[in-house]
Design an enzyme around this catalytic site. Sequence first.
Site, PDB file in Angstrom:
ATOM      1  N   SER A   1       6.621  -6.954   3.992  1.00 35.90           N
ATOM      2  CA  SER A   1       7.351  -7.202   5.229  1.00 35.90           C
ATOM      3  C   SER A   1       8.242  -8.434   5.110  1.00 35.90           C
ATOM      4  CB  SER A   1       6.374  -7.401   6.391  1.00 35.90           C
ATOM      5  OG  SER A   1       5.708  -8.651   6.273  1.00 35.90           O
TER       6      SER A   1
ATOM      7  N   PRO B   1      -2.736  -5.898  -6.046  1.00 37.54           N
ATOM      8  CA  PRO B   1      -2.348  -4.769  -5.198  1.00 37.54           C
ATOM      9  C   PRO B   1      -3.003  -4.885  -3.837  1.00 37.54           C
ATOM     10  CG  PRO B   1      -4.068  -4.088  -6.713  1.00 37.54           C
ATOM     11  CD  PRO B   1      -3.747  -5.519  -7.051  1.00 37.54           C
TER      12      PRO B   1
ATOM     13  N   TRP C   1       0.796  -1.225   0.000  1.00 29.87           N
ATOM     14  CA  TRP C   1       0.000   0.000   0.000  1.00 29.87           C
ATOM     15  C   TRP C   1       0.821   1.263   0.000  1.00 29.87           C
ATOM     16  CZ3 TRP C   1       1.773   2.451   4.208  1.00 29.87           C
ATOM     17  CH2 TRP C   1       2.200   1.678   5.303  1.00 29.87           C
ATOM     18  N   ASN C   2       2.088   1.199   0.410  1.00 33.83           N
ATOM     19  CA  ASN C   2       2.793   2.445   0.719  1.00 33.83           C
ATOM     20  C   ASN C   2       3.192   3.253  -0.510  1.00 33.83           C
ATOM     21  OD1 ASN C   2       4.653   0.272   0.287  1.00 33.83           O
ATOM     22  ND2 ASN C   2       6.296   1.563   1.067  1.00 33.83           N
TER      23      ASN C   2
ATOM     24  N   CYS D   1      10.229   1.841   2.360  1.00 36.64           N
ATOM     25  CA  CYS D   1      11.158   0.783   2.778  1.00 36.64           C
ATOM     26  C   CYS D   1      12.603   1.269   2.809  1.00 36.64           C
ATOM     27  CB  CYS D   1      11.015  -0.429   1.861  1.00 36.64           C
ATOM     28  SG  CYS D   1      11.176  -0.037   0.103  1.00 36.64           S
TER      29      CYS D   1
ATOM     30  N   GLU E   1      11.376  -7.794  -2.135  1.00 38.35           N
ATOM     31  CA  GLU E   1      11.935  -6.609  -1.497  1.00 38.35           C
ATOM     32  C   GLU E   1      11.210  -6.429  -0.182  1.00 38.35           C
ATOM     33  OE1 GLU E   1      11.741  -1.968  -1.689  1.00 38.35           O
ATOM     34  OE2 GLU E   1      12.711  -2.702  -3.524  1.00 38.35           O
TER      35      GLU E   1
END
Length: 530
Positions: free
Chosen positions: A246, A195, A170-171, A301, A267
């Site tokens: 995560s 997504p 979401w970021n 991140c 990632e």
Amino acid sequence: MAHDVVADPETDPTATYAVDPALVRRLARRVVSAPRAEHHVSHTPLTGAPLASLPVSTREDVAVAVDSARAAQRAWARTPMELRERIFLRYHDLVLERQVELLDIVQLESGKTRRQAFEEVADVAIVARHYARAAAAYLRPRRRAGLFPVLTQSTVHHHPRGVVGIVSPWNYPLSLAITDAIPALMAGNAVVLRPDLQASLTALQAVQLLTEAGLPESVLQVVLGDGPTVGQAVVDLSDYVCYTGSTDTGRRVAGSVAGRLVGYSLELGGKNSMYVADDADLGKAVEGAVRACFSSAGQLCISIERLLVHGAVADEFTRRFVAAVGQMSLGRELAYGTDMGSLVSAQQLERVSAHVEDARAKGARVLTGGRARPDVGPYFYEPTVLDGVTAAMALRDEETFGPVVAIYRVHSDEEAIRFANDTDYGLNAAVYTRDVGRGRRIATAIHAGTVNVNEGYAAAWGSVASPMGGMKQSGVGRRHGSEGILKYTESQNVTAQYLLPIAPVAGMGEETYARVMTAALRVLKAVGRA
């Protein structure tokens, strides 16, 4: 220190926090789902108000999407590279031309400021242009040295894997939904994209623009739903998996695909450090640190969460940095001019608050910030700087993923390197020094996939011809550059042997053959043959 508020909800009647219902209905038709599917209602973090109702896919819908994508992929793989290039160059132009509507949706779904939303628009355009122009060179067959010069001629080919499953977070709802899909599609694959539910509208609008650019609709399928059900189905059914999120979930993704012997890239999280050396330009270092620590409210991140400052400049840097952070404006306006936006959810707000309160209770000092701002919006939290953080506090080693940074004093480059490497993560880092050569030497000693010199994250992130990814617990594989497209292919070695076989000939005995081969191998070594 108080932070200015932009677009105060009580005084700004011009700000709107909704999406055109007609647009939502058009985008909803792109979701692979049953006619009477359940719907998920998303909310904007800017106000907490409902944003959009979209259909939710089932595991069976994912199977339909994968089958449809696989059928379409065969024709797409035969599409000339020149046509693929034209599609993505048109996409580059469309993303820039239609950026206002994209920026609105990115802000509404993520809560970030307009300037930070523009980073995503620019990123998508840069990646589309890069792979449109460079994919043919990355993928072209390449001659390699054969066993024997002239007689053995070897060529390496790159074939698409089939259906690439992308599970995006979401970021960065625009960048992370589409920039991994671009090289996968340019390599001749089809894509099934899941997504995050909080980022669905942005992803669907990005996919719609790709269709307008000329991409066949069936080549890129979108499914919506939670991670354990729909995300897992994408992982279970795709020919290659690209996951961003995560570290804990990344481990589960890796375990899921291992049994099927399917390739994957991940990632994952980071606990990233910036080192401000004793010779740094403090004005530039402060400005860069503000961007690196608080862009997208720290929900990045590659965001900096540790500031390692040389003792010779620590007091002056801290004074300037805390003053700059204290002057940052908070707001939810769908326009340029705000320094920092909102966290995305109550869960993120709870995590950030817990890290700060734990550190405060165990003796850390809050130099600025350190409190939620419900007067601005439900999930706003002030940009926060702490000093005196120790290993007893969760903040030192756990990823906060919010607008919080701790300052640590170091007294040499070597100490800074040890501190930067004292983490299970290895995603991003930064070094500020007037001596770029010194900065490069420090950078290469830090165990991180990207290291920026005199920039926090954007220089390495935006240099898309070079790889980006994590070491240690920050991931597997890379995006960007040749690695970012070749991972979506199966390499094949086709070697032709001319005149003589790799075996005894014309009645030659095995012992004689061994002597001839031994002499040939010695000659090849003597002439420098690899």
